[in-house]
Motif scaffolding. Structure first.
Motif, PDB file in Angstrom:
ATOM      1  N   LEU A 107      14.831 -16.019  32.899  1.00 29.48           N
ATOM      2  CA  LEU A 107      14.572 -15.094  31.945  1.00 29.48           C
ATOM      3  C   LEU A 107      13.596 -14.425  32.597  1.00 29.48           C
ATOM      4  N   LEU A 108      13.824 -12.997  32.329  1.00 29.15           N
ATOM      5  CA  LEU A 108      12.916 -11.948  32.317  1.00 29.15           C
ATOM      6  C   LEU A 108      12.168 -11.314  31.273  1.00 29.15           C
ATOM      7  N   ILE A 109      10.997 -11.255  31.300  1.00 29.20           N
ATOM      8  CA  ILE A 109      10.132 -10.840  30.113  1.00 29.20           C
ATOM      9  C   ILE A 109       9.238  -9.620  30.644  1.00 29.20           C
ATOM     10  N   THR A 110       9.221  -8.766  29.880  1.00 24.63           N
ATOM     11  CA  THR A 110       8.711  -7.361  30.112  1.00 24.63           C
ATOM     12  C   THR A 110       7.476  -7.150  28.930  1.00 24.63           C
ATOM     13  N   HIS A 111       6.277  -6.817  29.442  1.00 21.60           N
ATOM     14  CA  HIS A 111       5.374  -6.481  28.576  1.00 21.60           C
ATOM     15  C   HIS A 111       5.387  -5.082  28.185  1.00 21.60           C
ATOM     16  N   GLY A 112       4.605  -4.534  27.561  1.00 23.06           N
ATOM     17  CA  GLY A 112       4.320  -3.147  27.151  1.00 23.06           C
ATOM     18  C   GLY A 112       3.045  -2.646  27.009  1.00 23.06           C
TER      19      GLY A 112
END
Length: 388
Positions: A107-112
């Motif tokens: 699972l790839l989680i990308t912040h902002g």
């Protein structure tokens, strides 16, 4: 300003261990700068309508200077597996936390913005080591280019497409040919772009911010009362809450000078958003623990990434594809204090295989920090629908 160390000389595709090591002199410098802050006069209103209030800001600066301990979160992140790898000429920092479960999915989680890998710290263990009857995940949590401990682009071009392509390379380099993807804020656009550009790699995506436009066929009479409220809030935000985005999208270098030189300025610039974007009871610390707010601000300060992070707006703001059909399986969780809450019918028009959609009762833009249990529950339920 030294921010971290890796153990080997990097090759073009080498993935090398990384450890955060902020020098004590940088910590001392922060405290000295906070002690010498020249504050403006008090606001002329009794609320946050002119921005973060003076008294609140002064107290936060005092806590950051006298009570906060950076070494706590530094050690916490260093206990995780951290890595650096070079992609398309830029160093990319990421956490790679693997589950012991043989059935775990990547699972790839990308912040902002104004986030960082700090946002995910309170959900990592829940996702990696869940109860036996819940799905488990191998987590990959990168720092965006120009953010945190990733490299700072030295030229233009690091837009959403390029980042999405870099993420596809990163996951392949880690041995994940097929993976799940999640993101909010800029992470939402990057996750969506990844699904558009690499649909064969993304098994399913989830977002808290479905960037879509109103379908031409849609009629207002079909709106629910809640959806009418969402659209009214969206109009209010567009009118009064987007000044930060306009500045970062047009003159990121200019705003970067003040924020990089003044910790009080960097603190105020970010914490105002933790007030506006969270489901709070009058102060951001009622929604997000104070130490997590300061952890996040400290990452921006110690890495001096105010300008480089803001450039993502210059690269991508008003250049976002909000219409191309998304065909990979998708899920959306709508939190009541998030920024982009849109009717389900609008979302389903673009996300052609929308398998999960829910409007939640609490939480905001920083859901991983505000309501980690709810966020994890949403991901668990969403990604169990990937096989439908």
């Amino acid at each position: 300003m030294t921010t971290g160390t890796s153990s080997r000389t990097p090759g073009d595709t080498e993935v090398r261990p990384f450890e955060i090591r902020i020098p004590g002199s940088d910590v001392d410098d922060l405290k000295e700068r906070l002690a010498r802050t020249r504050f403006p006069e008090k606001e002329t209103v009794a609320d946050w309508s002119q921005g973060i209030p003076l008294d609140y800001t002064q107290e936060l600066c005092r806590i950051w200077r006298d009570e906060y301990d950076w070494r706590t979160v530094e050690a916490e992140i260093n206990r995780r597996e951290q890595w650096i790898t070079r992609i398309d000429g830029l160093d990319i920092h990421f956490l790679h936390v693997r589950s012991a479960r043989p059935d775990a999915r990547p699972l790839l989680i990308t912040h902002g913005w104004p986030g960082s890998v700090v946002e995910a710290l309170d959900v990592i263990d829940r996702l990696v080591d869940p109860p036996a009857d819940q799905p488990a995940f191998h987590l990959v949590i990168p720092s965006l280019p120009g953010y945190g401990f990733s490299g700072k682009p030295s030229g233009p071009g690091w837009n959403l497409d390029r980042i999405a392509d870099a993420w596809a390379q990163l996951m392949g380099r880690l041995g994940y040919d097929l993976f799940l993807a999640q993101g909010g804020d800029w992470g939402a656009m990057i996750t969506t772009t990844l699904a558009l550009r690499h649909p064969d790699r993304v098994a399913m995506m989830h977002t808290t911010v479905p960037w879509v436009l109103r379908p031409a066929w849609f009629e207002d009479k079909d709106l629910t009362d809640l959806e009418r409220q969402w659209l009214a809030e969206r109009e209010e935000f567009a009118a009064t809450g987007t000044g930060y985005a306009a500045e970062q999208a047009t003159k990121p270098q200019t705003v970067g000078y003040g924020l990089t030189d003044s910790p009080a300025g960097q603190l105020a610039w970010i914490v105002e958003k933790f007030f506006e974007f969270t489901d709070n009871d009058g102060g951001p610390e009622s929604a997000v623990p104070m130490h997590r707010i300061l952890d996040n601000v400290s990452v921006y300060w110690f890495t001096a990434t105010a300008a480089s992070a803001a450039r993502l707006y210059w690269e991508s703001h008003r250049r976002m594809d909000m219409t191309a059909p998304v065909t990979v399986p998708a899920g959306v969780s709508v939190f009541p204090r998030d920024l982009m809450k849109l009717p389900r019918a609008w979302t389903a028009e673009r996300f052609k295989d929308l398998r999960h959609w829910r409007a939640l009762e609490r939480g905001g833009h920083f859901a991983m920090l505000e309501v980690p249990d709810v966020f994890v529950s949403e991901l668990r339920e969403c990604f169990t629908k990937e096989a439908q």
